[in-house]
Design a protein around this motif. Structure first.
Motif, PDB file in Angstrom:
ATOM      1  N   TRP A  55      -0.386   2.076   1.351  1.00 30.16           N
ATOM      2  CA  TRP A  55      -1.565   1.502   0.685  1.00 30.16           C
ATOM      3  C   TRP A  55      -2.249   2.504  -0.241  1.00 30.16           C
ATOM      4  N   ASP A  56      -2.147   3.782   0.107  1.00 28.44           N
ATOM      5  CA  ASP A  56      -2.914   4.815  -0.617  1.00 28.44           C
ATOM      6  C   ASP A  56      -2.045   5.634  -1.558  1.00 28.44           C
ATOM      7  N   ALA A  57      -0.761   5.294  -1.687  1.00 30.14           N
ATOM      8  CA  ALA A  57       0.196   6.218  -2.320  1.00 30.14           C
ATOM      9  C   ALA A  57       0.361   6.008  -3.819  1.00 30.14           C
ATOM     10  N   LEU A  58      -0.412   5.089  -4.409  1.00 33.62           N
ATOM     11  CA  LEU A  58      -0.280   4.862  -5.858  1.00 33.62           C
ATOM     12  C   LEU A  58      -0.481   6.174  -6.620  1.00 33.62           C
ATOM     13  N   GLY A  90      10.072  -1.458   5.019  1.00 31.71           N
ATOM     14  CA  GLY A  90       9.414  -0.945   6.218  1.00 31.71           C
ATOM     15  C   GLY A  90       8.942   0.488   6.137  1.00 31.71           C
ATOM     16  N   ALA A  91       8.939   1.089   4.951  1.00 31.27           N
ATOM     17  CA  ALA A  91       8.473   2.476   4.819  1.00 31.27           C
ATOM     18  C   ALA A  91       6.954   2.462   4.631  1.00 31.27           C
ATOM     19  N   THR A  92       6.220   2.495   5.738  1.00 35.71           N
ATOM     20  CA  THR A  92       4.765   2.357   5.654  1.00 35.71           C
ATOM     21  C   THR A  92       4.070   3.690   5.431  1.00 35.71           C
ATOM     22  N   GLN A  93       4.791   4.798   5.666  1.00 36.40           N
ATOM     23  CA  GLN A  93       4.265   6.143   5.402  1.00 36.40           C
ATOM     24  C   GLN A  93       5.246   6.809   4.450  1.00 36.40           C
TER      25      GLN A  93
END
Ligand code: AMP
Ligand code: MG
Length: 403
Positions: free
Chosen positions: A30-33, A165-168
């Motif tokens: 969510w924060d990786a933009l 499924g790569a959430t991190q």
């Protein structure tokens, strides 16, 4: 004096050479933009995970569907339904977009090409095997590498990571870019300016440009045109990955930035570039930091940042230096510039006809932020061109932040 291409190359070569291993962190998708990946991302499942219908319609055996054919239909499959039964010969199954095509079926006919009467479906035209089906695993295989180190994460890359499924995501920390404005006339934007003072708009544009480029701005405010104040604030900025200064690099009596940097041990790789606006731009290293001394006129600051600081931020982020976003456009109004320097003129490109058309905007020179805020690109006039006629093809540098 270097051309802007040579100056850019100098920045890229120097930063690429000096670049050490960067600290990394796990960032939530969510924060990786805008972060840059440092690890491969592999899929945890194939995609699509089943033969997927791309249309609302009927799953069929293609060989049974000729124009005018009629087949019985007593079942339906919605997206998300678990499919266990096979399509029996001589029948069809109603199916929705995103649903799994049942074993036995090899085509989906769009509902628009059918007529239904109770449990009987009539087909208008023949079907081809495979139509309107995306086969299982045809987009990505299980365990396949789909994102690689050095990739900058945009919205499609993030969606792809989410899909598998790569959430991190393991990413390089964003480079910290110190921003220091200089000038006795410059005050903070929340202060009331005296008659001959101006608000510090450069720190705002620079912070925005740093963020857009993928860096983390570290705001150091403004230094007066005094050796002691400059020295203290510059020394603070040198603790970061790079320091970007605005103002104080021209030929004036109070342009002291280069003097102070030299005292602090800076090595300069260029201190002028053949461009307008932006000619006095300076680039070097001081201690462990890269230093950019950008001219203080706001449009000069913005242009030189795009040309020289953005590729440094790319490399410091663990990515390759991106290309300048040049495209070609047809000139809509003649130009008459003084040759000798490459010009970057605030301009508007419009996509009305077949080819994009560009016109330079009226402006008062490199201090005119209002003109740049009306522009969506820079019209680039090469140093050996003065006059350019209507209809000629010209390079334009897009303002990607507004286009
Ligand atoms: P300099 O490069 O220091 O000679 O400044 C050139 C022009 O840019 C002068 O008119 C300054 O007042 C203006 N300027 C310098 N710093 C800033 C700033 N932080 N914000 C807006 N304008 C500035
Ligand atoms: Mg100044």
């Amino acid at each position: 004096m270097l051309t802007y291409e040579q100056a850019r190359r100098t920045v890229i070569d120097r930063v690429a050479k000096a670049k050490g291993p960067r600290a990394t962190a796990n960032i939530r998708v969510w924060d990786a933009l805008g972060f840059v990946l440092v690890e491969e991302v592999k899929t945890d499942r194939e995609y699509p995970p089943f033969d997927r219908s791309t249309r609302d319609g009927y799953a069929v055996r293609a060989a049974e569907v000729v124009p005018g054919a009629t087949l019985p239909c007593t079942a339906e499959i919605k997206a998300g339904d678990t499919v266990t039964l096979s399509l029996v010969p001589g029948a069809c199954v109603q199916i929705m977009t995103g649903a799994a095509v049942p074993p036995g079926a090899d085509a989906v006919v769009m509902i628009e090409h059918t007529n239904r009467d109770g449990d009987s479906v009539r087909f208008d035209r023949a079907a081809q095997p495979g139509q309107n089906i995306v086969p299982r695993a045809s987009e990505v295989k299980r365990g396949e590498v789909i994102l690689t180190p050095g990739m900058r994460l945009g919205y499609a890359e993030l969606a792809l990571a989410a899909q598998v499924g790569a959430t991190q995501l393991r990413c390089a920390n964003k480079p910290r870019i110190a921003i220091l404005s200089t000038g006795d006339e410059v005050i903070a934007i929340d202060q009331e300016p005296g008659a001959f003072q101006i608000r510090n708009s450069n720190s705002i544009s620079l912070a925005a440009q740093v963020r857009l480029a993928g860096g983390e701005p570290v705001l150091l405010g403004n230094a007066a045109d005094r050796i002691d104040d400059l020295r203290e604030k510059i020394a603070r900025g040198l603790r970061e990955d790079a320091l970007v200064l605005s103002g104080g690099v021209s030929m004036g009596k109070y342009d002291l930035v280069e003097t102070v940097l030299k005292d602090l041990g800076a090595e300069f790789y260029f201190d002028a570039v053949a461009i307008r606006p932006g000619k006095p731009a300076v680039f070097g290293t001081c201690g462990n930091a890269f230093v950019f001394g950008l001219p203080g006129n706001p449009v000069s600051t913005m242009v030189t940042f795009e040309l020289f600081v953005v590729p440094a931020i790319d490399l410091l982020s663990g990515a390759a230096a991106r290309n300048l976003p040049f495209v070609e456009a047809r000139l809509g109004a003649a130009l008459n510039e003084k040759p000798g320097l490459a010009h970057f003129l605030p301009a508007r490109v419009e996509w009305r006809g077949a080819a994009p058309e560009v016109k330079a905007l009226p402006w008062q020179g490199s201090g005119d932020i209002a003109a740049l805020a009306r522009a969506n690109c820079f019209l680039v006039v090469a140093a050996d061109r003065g006059q350019v006629n209507v209809g000629e093809t010209m390079p334009i540098l897009l303002r990607k932040d507004v286009l």
